[in-house]
Design an enzyme around this catalytic site. Structure first.
Site, PDB file in Angstrom:
ATOM      1  N   ASP A 205       0.823  -1.195   0.000  1.00 19.52           N
ATOM      2  CA  ASP A 205       0.000   0.000   0.000  1.00 19.52           C
ATOM      3  C   ASP A 205       0.864   1.256   0.000  1.00 19.52           C
ATOM      4  O   ASP A 205       2.025   1.231   0.426  1.00 19.52           O
ATOM      5  CB  ASP A 205      -0.875   0.055   1.257  1.00 19.52           C
ATOM      6  CG  ASP A 205      -2.186  -0.699   1.078  1.00 19.52           C
ATOM      7  OD1 ASP A 205      -2.899  -0.820   2.073  1.00 19.52           O
ATOM      8  OD2 ASP A 205      -2.477  -1.145  -0.034  1.00 19.52           O
ATOM      9  N   LYS A 227      -3.437   3.331  -3.235  1.00 15.21           N
ATOM     10  CA  LYS A 227      -4.770   3.869  -3.469  1.00 15.21           C
ATOM     11  C   LYS A 227      -4.722   5.341  -3.083  1.00 15.21           C
ATOM     12  O   LYS A 227      -4.930   5.709  -1.933  1.00 15.21           O
ATOM     13  CB  LYS A 227      -5.822   3.124  -2.655  1.00 15.21           C
ATOM     14  CG  LYS A 227      -5.994   1.676  -3.092  1.00 15.21           C
ATOM     15  CD  LYS A 227      -7.097   1.002  -2.326  1.00 15.21           C
ATOM     16  CE  LYS A 227      -7.295  -0.421  -2.810  1.00 15.21           C
ATOM     17  NZ  LYS A 227      -8.388  -1.114  -2.099  1.00 15.21           N
TER      18      LYS A 227
END
Length: 413
Positions: A205, A227
């Site tokens: 991430d 993201k």
């Protein structure tokens, strides 16, 4: 392990290191004092059939005998006690007894360790220890205190993850969902760091500790699953497919996530995808930013006399959005701390809803951007002013928003 180029001074000999598999094998220990008390637990853990010969023992050694972990013969050493033994440890306070046992062991070709005279022994006991994964570290240098210091440093490094090496024999294909913590690389768990060192593939991430990726060996494939709000991102379905593809190819995959995998981290979705595909999954909890980031700036989410509760709410969906599952009216009526994650872009609407539902407009608010990292900063406001303050200060995600009287705990200390 042997220290390189170090020859123990006791005899001028260099020992040959070997690990004895003593499970079910007879071991004779002569003497029940402090030395035996230190050595017996390792023999017991190895599964040895320990026969202790000593007229008396320390209370701790007696407790081992009472528990059936060793067999205690309450007498002095006698001829024949070495019969059937694979290994002997001599630790009595009588030099004559120690010499007699050592000589008998030499005659019977049984390796014997002596606490009183290492030069007369045929085996030396290393300074040993174990990490949390079951690795045994044994150090021989000729200086017991130096050996112990080296042992401690190595075991500590293995336990905290600062010293790691890839596993080969025991490593298996599968997926590990690892919570990396709020951003500071030192806040990942020991187990998480250890699994990261074993990875063939890391799916990371944007909020995962970036510095840890620099420590990975060149052969490890790193997949960017960032993201970024309102920006480039890897769809969750694509992330799931990447996990499955590499695990099915026989690789060990670490899904490195910020915070905790299950606190708004979609770890549950990834777990289900793997379970449905028959892929084994290991889940390693992480330190959630909901508690660690406030703590990093001196805010306890609970505090005696102020609050007995705290509620963590995702703010990625605005209160008026039909997809919202949050009862904001109920949240406003709570007297405790509210911690909002992913709420920077919608803090204006959220604050307005809370005030409209009864939370006082002058309720303290702290916004902590990039908590626990070098870019950490804290901005203070109230529910009535937080929207304008966030806009004026140019606050960007990731940020944790804390609402409640705990924001000013340090002001009253």
């Amino acid at each position: 392990m042997n220290a390189p180029n170090v020859h123990p001074s006791t005899s001028g000999q260099t020992p040959y290191p070997v690990g004895l598999l003593l499970a079910g094998r007879r071991v004779l220990v002569v003497g029940g004092g402090q030395v035996a008390q230190r050595r017996l637990p390792a023999l017991i853990a190895a599964g040895a059939d320990v026969q202790l010969v000593s007229p008396e023992t320390t209370p701790a050694v007696q407790a081992m005998a009472d528990a059936g972990e060793i067999t205690w013969h309450r007498r002095g050493y006698a001829a024949g006690d070495l019969d059937g033994a694979w290994y002997a440890l001599v630790a009595s306070s009588d030099p004559a007894v120690n010499e007699a046992v050592s000589a008998a062991a030499e005659q019977a070709r049984i390796f014997c360790s002596r606490s009183d005279d290492a030069a007369a022994a045929t085996a030396w006991t290393p300074a040993s220890g174990h990490d949390d994964a079951g690795t045994t570290v044994a150090v021989l240098t000729g200086d017991p205190r130096h050996s112990a210091a080296l042992r401690n440093a190595i075991v500590e490094g293995l336990r905290d993850g600062s010293l790691s090496a890839r596993q080969y024999r025991t490593r298996a294909a599968g997926v590990a969902l690892v919570g990396g913590g709020p951003g500071d690389p030192d806040l990942i768990t020991v187990r998480g760091r250890r699994l990261l060192a074993d990875a063939d593939v890391v799916v990371a991430d944007r909020l995962a500790p970036r510095e840890l990726l620099a420590e990975l060996p060149p052969h490890v494939e790193v997949i960017d699953a960032s993201k970024i709000p309102y920006g480039r991102q890897m769809a969750q379905q694509a992330i799931n497919e990447a996990l499955l593809e590499h695990a099915k190819a026989g690789k060990f995959v670490v899904r490195l996530k910020g915070g905790d995998p299950y606190v708004f981290g979609r770890g549950g979705e990834e777990l289900l995808a793997c379970a449905e595909a028959g892929i084994p999954v290991t889940v390693v909890p992480g330190i959630s930013s909901s508690i660690s980031v406030p703590a990093a700036v001196g805010i306890p989410v609970t505090h005696r006399g102020l609050t007995q509760e705290f509620t963590v709410i995702s703010g990625h969906v605005a209160p008026e959005d039909p997809r919202s599952l949050v009862n904001w009216e109920a949240a406003a009526q709570l007297g405790g701390t509210l911690v909002l994650l992913m709420a920077v872009e919608r803090i204006g609407a959220i604050a307005a809803r809370l005030v409209a539902a009864g939370r006082a407009g002058d309720t303290p608010v702290a916004v902590v951007q990039e908590g626990t990292t070098a870019g950490q900063r804290r901005i203070d406001a109230t529910l009535a002013t937080v929207a304008d303050t966030v806009a004026a200060e140019g606050v960007r995600p990731p940020a944790v928003i804390v609402i409640g009287e705990v924001v000013h705990v340090l002001d009253h200390s």
